[in-house]
Design an enzyme around this catalytic site. Structure first.
Site, short mmCIF file in Angstrom:
data_model
loop_
_atom_site.label_atom_id
_atom_site.label_comp_id
_atom_site.label_asym_id
_atom_site.label_seq_id
_atom_site.Cartn_x
_atom_site.Cartn_y
_atom_site.Cartn_z
N ASP A 16 10.65 22.94 -29.22
CA ASP A 16 11.72 23.66 -30.02
C ASP A 16 12.60 22.41 -30.52
O ASP A 16 14.00 22.21 -29.95
CB ASP A 16 12.62 24.77 -29.51
CG ASP A 16 13.54 25.25 -30.46
OD1 ASP A 16 13.56 24.85 -31.75
OD2 ASP A 16 14.57 26.01 -30.01
N ASN A 45 14.55 21.43 -33.14
CA ASN A 45 15.86 21.65 -33.51
C ASN A 45 16.64 22.43 -32.53
O ASN A 45 18.12 22.89 -33.20
CB ASN A 45 16.17 21.65 -34.93
CG ASN A 45 15.41 23.15 -35.20
OD1 ASN A 45 14.83 23.73 -34.30
ND2 ASN A 45 15.19 23.54 -36.43
N LYS A 77 14.20 29.06 -32.13
CA LYS A 77 13.39 29.69 -33.13
C LYS A 77 12.01 28.67 -33.10
O LYS A 77 12.17 27.35 -33.03
CB LYS A 77 13.84 29.79 -34.49
CG LYS A 77 14.70 31.01 -34.69
CD LYS A 77 15.55 30.79 -35.98
CE LYS A 77 16.68 31.96 -36.19
NZ LYS A 77 17.25 31.67 -37.35
N GLU A 127 6.20 23.59 -34.85
CA GLU A 127 6.80 23.50 -33.48
C GLU A 127 5.82 24.23 -32.31
O GLU A 127 5.54 23.82 -31.26
CB GLU A 127 8.04 24.00 -33.32
CG GLU A 127 9.15 23.10 -33.76
CD GLU A 127 10.66 23.81 -33.87
OE1 GLU A 127 11.71 23.18 -33.97
OE2 GLU A 127 10.53 25.30 -33.96
N ASP A 166 4.08 36.88 -35.28
CA ASP A 166 5.33 36.71 -36.06
C ASP A 166 5.47 38.24 -36.85
O ASP A 166 5.19 38.20 -38.28
CB ASP A 166 4.97 35.64 -37.23
CG ASP A 166 6.29 35.72 -38.28
OD1 ASP A 166 7.12 36.23 -38.31
OD2 ASP A 166 5.98 34.92 -39.35
N HIS A 224 -4.78 2.05 9.45
CA HIS A 224 -4.91 0.88 9.56
C HIS A 224 -3.79 -0.12 8.84
O HIS A 224 -3.41 0.25 7.76
CB HIS A 224 -6.26 0.38 9.05
CG HIS A 224 -6.73 -1.04 8.88
ND1 HIS A 224 -6.49 -2.00 7.62
CD2 HIS A 224 -6.89 -1.89 9.94
CE1 HIS A 224 -6.98 -3.13 8.04
NE2 HIS A 224 -7.02 -3.20 9.39
N ASN A 225 -3.29 -1.10 9.64
CA ASN A 225 -2.39 -2.09 9.02
C ASN A 225 -1.14 -1.04 8.36
O ASN A 225 -0.73 -1.36 7.15
CB ASN A 225 -2.83 -2.98 7.85
CG ASN A 225 -3.58 -4.08 8.55
OD1 ASN A 225 -3.55 -4.29 9.81
ND2 ASN A 225 -4.21 -4.80 7.91
N GLU A 242 -0.58 1.39 13.41
CA GLU A 242 -0.86 -0.08 13.60
C GLU A 242 0.52 -1.02 13.62
O GLU A 242 0.88 -1.00 12.64
CB GLU A 242 -2.00 -0.64 13.03
CG GLU A 242 -2.56 -2.14 13.62
CD GLU A 242 -3.64 -2.58 12.87
OE1 GLU A 242 -4.14 -3.51 13.38
OE2 GLU A 242 -4.26 -1.81 11.93
N ASP A 260 1.22 -5.04 13.80
CA ASP A 260 0.49 -6.28 14.03
C ASP A 260 1.59 -7.23 14.04
O ASP A 260 2.54 -7.73 13.22
CB ASP A 260 0.07 -6.70 12.29
CG ASP A 260 -1.08 -7.61 12.21
OD1 ASP A 260 -0.95 -8.51 13.44
OD2 ASP A 260 -1.83 -7.69 11.45
N HIS A 293 1.13 -8.93 8.16
CA HIS A 293 -0.52 -9.53 8.17
C HIS A 293 -0.48 -10.87 8.27
O HIS A 293 -0.28 -11.67 7.20
CB HIS A 293 -1.30 -8.85 6.95
CG HIS A 293 -2.60 -8.57 7.34
ND1 HIS A 293 -3.74 -8.95 5.99
CD2 HIS A 293 -3.26 -8.46 8.24
CE1 HIS A 293 -4.60 -8.68 6.69
NE2 HIS A 293 -4.61 -8.58 7.85
N GLU A 307 -1.30 -5.10 17.65
CA GLU A 307 -2.32 -6.26 17.61
C GLU A 307 -1.20 -7.24 17.87
O GLU A 307 -0.33 -7.85 17.22
CB GLU A 307 -2.71 -6.23 16.25
CG GLU A 307 -4.03 -7.26 16.13
CD GLU A 307 -4.55 -7.24 14.89
OE1 GLU A 307 -4.80 -8.54 14.40
OE2 GLU A 307 -4.98 -6.50 14.20
N LYS A 349 -3.79 -4.80 25.07
CA LYS A 349 -4.14 -5.78 26.19
C LYS A 349 -3.56 -5.17 27.58
O LYS A 349 -2.41 -4.82 27.51
CB LYS A 349 -4.27 -6.94 25.85
CG LYS A 349 -5.27 -7.56 24.61
CD LYS A 349 -6.53 -7.34 25.08
CE LYS A 349 -7.52 -7.84 23.89
NZ LYS A 349 -9.12 -7.83 24.43
N ILE A 391 -5.66 14.97 -25.10
CA ILE A 391 -6.05 16.24 -24.20
C ILE A 391 -7.08 16.09 -23.39
O ILE A 391 -8.05 15.62 -23.72
CB ILE A 391 -6.25 17.23 -25.36
CG1 ILE A 391 -5.16 17.57 -26.40
CG2 ILE A 391 -6.55 18.72 -24.49
CD1 ILE A 391 -3.87 17.99 -25.93
N ASN A 447 -11.30 19.38 -25.05
CA ASN A 447 -9.86 19.60 -25.57
C ASN A 447 -9.11 20.91 -24.97
O ASN A 447 -8.62 21.64 -25.59
CB ASN A 447 -9.97 19.55 -27.01
CG ASN A 447 -10.26 18.32 -27.83
OD1 ASN A 447 -9.92 17.32 -27.21
ND2 ASN A 447 -10.93 18.25 -28.76
#
Length: 752
Positions: A150, A152, A156, A161, A186, A307-308, A337, A339, A352, A386, A437, A645, A671
């Site tokens: 809409d 404006n 309406k 529109e 309408d 991981h990491n 993990e 590091d 890293h 690590e 370890k 679309i 579409n």
């Protein structure tokens, strides 16, 4: 455009929090110590998009959707605010944390009260949005699009529109159809739609023909569905046990018309509401919460693993961040993990090694882990270290873990005496385990007098020794690392050791000693020696990790390694891809606890199960899986350009043992992303249902290049519900697309 009264209907208007956000105000945006600038923020009229001014050329309208916000935190609770602001402004600070890779928004309000108001108002509005059911989301979304179209703002809708509106909701219509729809609504012949005419237009759009057909087949009581009719529907179509009392509860809960409800009847609207309830979605609601036995030994579970974890992007130059740990833990990850390398001022850092990735303090990572570890799941978190630090900084690491994690850190075996097996996830609730370890065997700590002058050398961590195996054999020499006793003694149930073959493991490896396998090595074992690998994993833990060559943080398929009984299959959580979708699907159930009990044949020392050869055994439960892809609704645009679309198609993929792996796809619909209908049937053979996963993928068809991803949903095969089901869709980051979904019919039959 107040014609629909949708905001009022959903409790989205009229409260003070919402009014505060709609009015908005000035906030100080923080980017660095020197970059702190005042910007005006406010919620737009759609009650879901936040606008803020930008001084950048061509960027007068900076916006973000509340759907993209993962958390709003009061105080200096983000890396940026801790780094770039002073402690005295703590009470005025707040951070908006986004899903995916978008940077946090760090803000400072003019007073403590104002900061609290912003945080409370945002949290409440987001919570209200999340509590809308699918049908309400659809209405709210359509209403926002009506408002946008809409131009404006005269309440309406002209024919132009209306055409704009159809574009916004991702449906391409030819001028004749748009004109026909317009004329149909309408009724006043005024050349525009207003009031009730817009409501009529909206009703035509939300009409679900496929659901009408199902409804009409069971509406045998004066064009309504009675409680008796509903029992029939539940038994025949949904394949679920149902009584009259169950049907009456459904009518009571879903019927919007009070007269129909009083007569114990379900109208078409009530039936549609019912089909959108969580318990009617494709995922079996009984599997949503913890439903498995959590008292088995820890190694009897698949464990969600990262991981990491510290990386936000790639492995070479991307940023490291405590936010990456928070995101993984909130997604249910249970093995992270760290590091660790020597840092300045005797403070170990995480990054890293030998790359340009940024660094974070070890203690900051531990603090973030402590705070967010048990927000999604109460079950134990494994800290996979690590370690590349000097003895001095290892002592600092041990001190930080001990002081920050406190009694939650497991530093001695549970119970008295030397354990013979792992404790269970249930026994370890709220606890942290260290994987790393250790200088000696765990048994040594129970000896009358532990040797005082043990060797303090151990071989370096697996991943740091990521050289070619042939080279390694030639050199016969592995890098040595001095290990601090304080850190060594914290390793109880997850001692890292090198793998020297299954026979060596059987003879020399204790239950708490675990190996990490590089992706290629693990995949080769899972292919060539699957049964041996499975038997190894009945007694011990195995961790697998991506190849070092994956510098872009890409992932590998975790399924063959789960099939071989590997528990800790570590993936790059920061990377959106099919492998992460499958991982999220595996851990979707059991309360998103991050622990999934392995099938009995992966927990039996005498098992003969081999996923490759698939001989006869308890694992063979041949199922015929029938799926009808009926329709979709509110598929988002892939390309944000106004004219684009989607041309959607749906793929149904099966993951599991090699003989179950399959994929089938529908034709594409041109579409129409708003309400495409396929009505296509597929059939699959599933031989090992306990290890199978089903993935529904929606793609935007492109004849010239690869199709583009629209959304997906993955779940374990044994968690499917039969009958007519809605399938939610997730975006590439694994977050729910609020209005979008698929509608399918599922049937699983035993092969006679």
């Amino acid at each position: 455009m107040e014609t629909n009264g949708l905001e009022t209907k959903h409790g989205l208007e009229g409260d003070l929090d919402l009014r505060f956000l709609l009015q908005g105000g000035d906030l100080l945006k923080v980017r660095s110590t020197s970059w702190k600038k005042t910007r005006y923020f406010r919620l737009q009229e759609d009650c879901k998009t936040v606008w803020h001014e930008s001084k950048k050329t061509f960027k007068s309208n900076q916006t973000f959707s509340l759907d993209d916000v993962s958390a709003v935190r009061l105080g200096r609770q983000s890396e940026g605010l801790r780094k770039y602001t002073e402690e005295q402004v703590e009470s005025r600070c707040f951070a908006i944390i986004f899903k995916g890779r978008r940077k946090n928004l760090d803000l400072i309000a003019s007073s403590e009260a104002e900061a609290k108001q912003w945080v409370n108002s945002l949290q409440k509005t987001i919570s209200n949005m999340n509590n809308l059911n699918t049908q309400q989301h659809t209405e709210h979304w359509i209403f926002n699009c009506l408002r946008k179209a809409d131009k404006n703002k005269d309440d309406k809708m002209t024919q132009t529109e209306v055409k704009n509106f159809l574009h916004l909701i991702n449906i391409e219509v030819d001028d004749d159809y748009a004109e026909m729809l317009f004329k149909q609504c309408d009724t006043s012949k005024s050349g525009y739609l207003a009031g009730k005419e817009i409501e009529h237009f909206y009703d035509l759009l939300t009409h679900r023909e496929e659901i009408d057909m199902i409804y009409e087949a069971y509406a045998k009581t004066s064009s309504y569905v009675s409680a008796e009719n509903m029992v029939e529907f539940l038994l025949i179509e949904q394949r679920q046990k149902a009584t009259l009392a169950d049907a009456l509860k459904i009518i009571e809960k879903n019927e919007p018309d009070e007269t129909a409800k009083a007569n114990k009847l379900l109208s078409k609207d009530g039936f549609l509401m019912y089909l959108h309830q969580p318990e009617v979605m494709i995922l079996n609601l009984e599997h949503k919460d913890v439903f498995q036995d959590m008292s088995q030994p820890l190694n009897h579970y698949f464990i969600s693993s990262s991981h990491n974890t510290y990386l936000m992007e790639d492995q070479l130059k991307g940023p490291s961040s405590t936010e990456a740990y928070i995101k993984a833990l909130v997604k249910g990850c249970r093995c992270v993990e760290l590091d660790c390398w020597d840092g300045s001022d005797d403070e170990p850092v995480i990054y890293h090694g030998y790359t340009l990735t940024s660094k974070i303090l070890f203690k900051d990572a531990i603090k973030a882990i402590k705070e967010y570890a048990f927000k999604t799941s109460d079950y134990p978190v494994i800290l996979s270290l690590e370690n590349h630090c000097s003895v001095e900084q290892q002592e600092v690491m041990a001190h930080h873990m001990s002081s920050i994690l406190g009694s939650a850190l497991v530093t001695s075996p549970l119970g008295s005496g030397m354990p013979q097996n792992f404790p269970s996830p249930e026994e370890l609730k709220g606890k942290f385990l260290i994987k790393g370890k250790r200088l000696n065997k765990l048994e040594a700590s129970f000896a009358a007098e532990a040797a005082a002058d043990e060797d303090t050398d151990v071989t370096e961590e697996e991943e740091s020794n990521d050289e070619d195996e042939e080279e390694e054999k030639k050199s016969k020499k592995k890098k040595k690392l001095k290990l601090a006793k304080e850190l060594s003694n914290m390793v109880i149930y997850c001692k890292s050791v090198h793998f020297h073959g299954f026979e060596d493991s059987r003879e020399n490896q204790s239950f708490y000693e675990m190996s990490s396998f590089k992706e290629q090595k693990a995949m080769k074992l899972a292919e060539d020696s699957a049964n041996e690998y499975i038997c190894h994993n009945v007694d011990k833990l195995s961790r697998t990790y991506p190849a070092g060559s994956r510098t872009d943080s890409s992932n590998y398929n975790p399924v063959p390694l789960w099939n071989a009984g590997c528990q800790i299959v570590a993936l790059n959580f920061q990377t959106s891809c099919t492998d992460m979708d499958v991982n999220q699907g595996r851990f979707l159930v059991n309360g998103k606890s991050g622990y999934i009990l392995k099938p009995a044949y992966l927990r039996d020392r005498a098992t003969e199960f081999d996923p490759i050869t698939l001989t006869r055994g308890e694992w063979l439960k041949h199922k015929m899986f029938h799926v009808m892809v009926i329709s979709a609704h509110q598929l988002p645009k892939v390309n944000k350009k106004k004219s684009s679309i989607v041309d959607p198609l749906v793929k149904v993929e099966i993951y599991g043992v090699p003989s179950d792996v399959a994929v089938k796809e529908t034709n594409h619909i041109e579409n129409n992303g708003f309400n495409p209908a396929w009505n296509e049937n597929f059939q699959f053979d599933v031989y090992v249902p306990e290890l199978a996963l089903v993935r529904f993928v929606v793609e935007d068809y492109d004849s010239m290049s690869d199709n583009e991803f629209v959304g997906q949903y993955t779940l374990p095969f044994n968690s499917l519900q039969m009958g007519y089901r809605h399938v939610p869709l997730l975006n590439k980051n694994g977050d729910v697309l609020p209005s979008a979904g698929l509608f399918v019919h599922i049937m699983v039959l035993d092969d006679e």
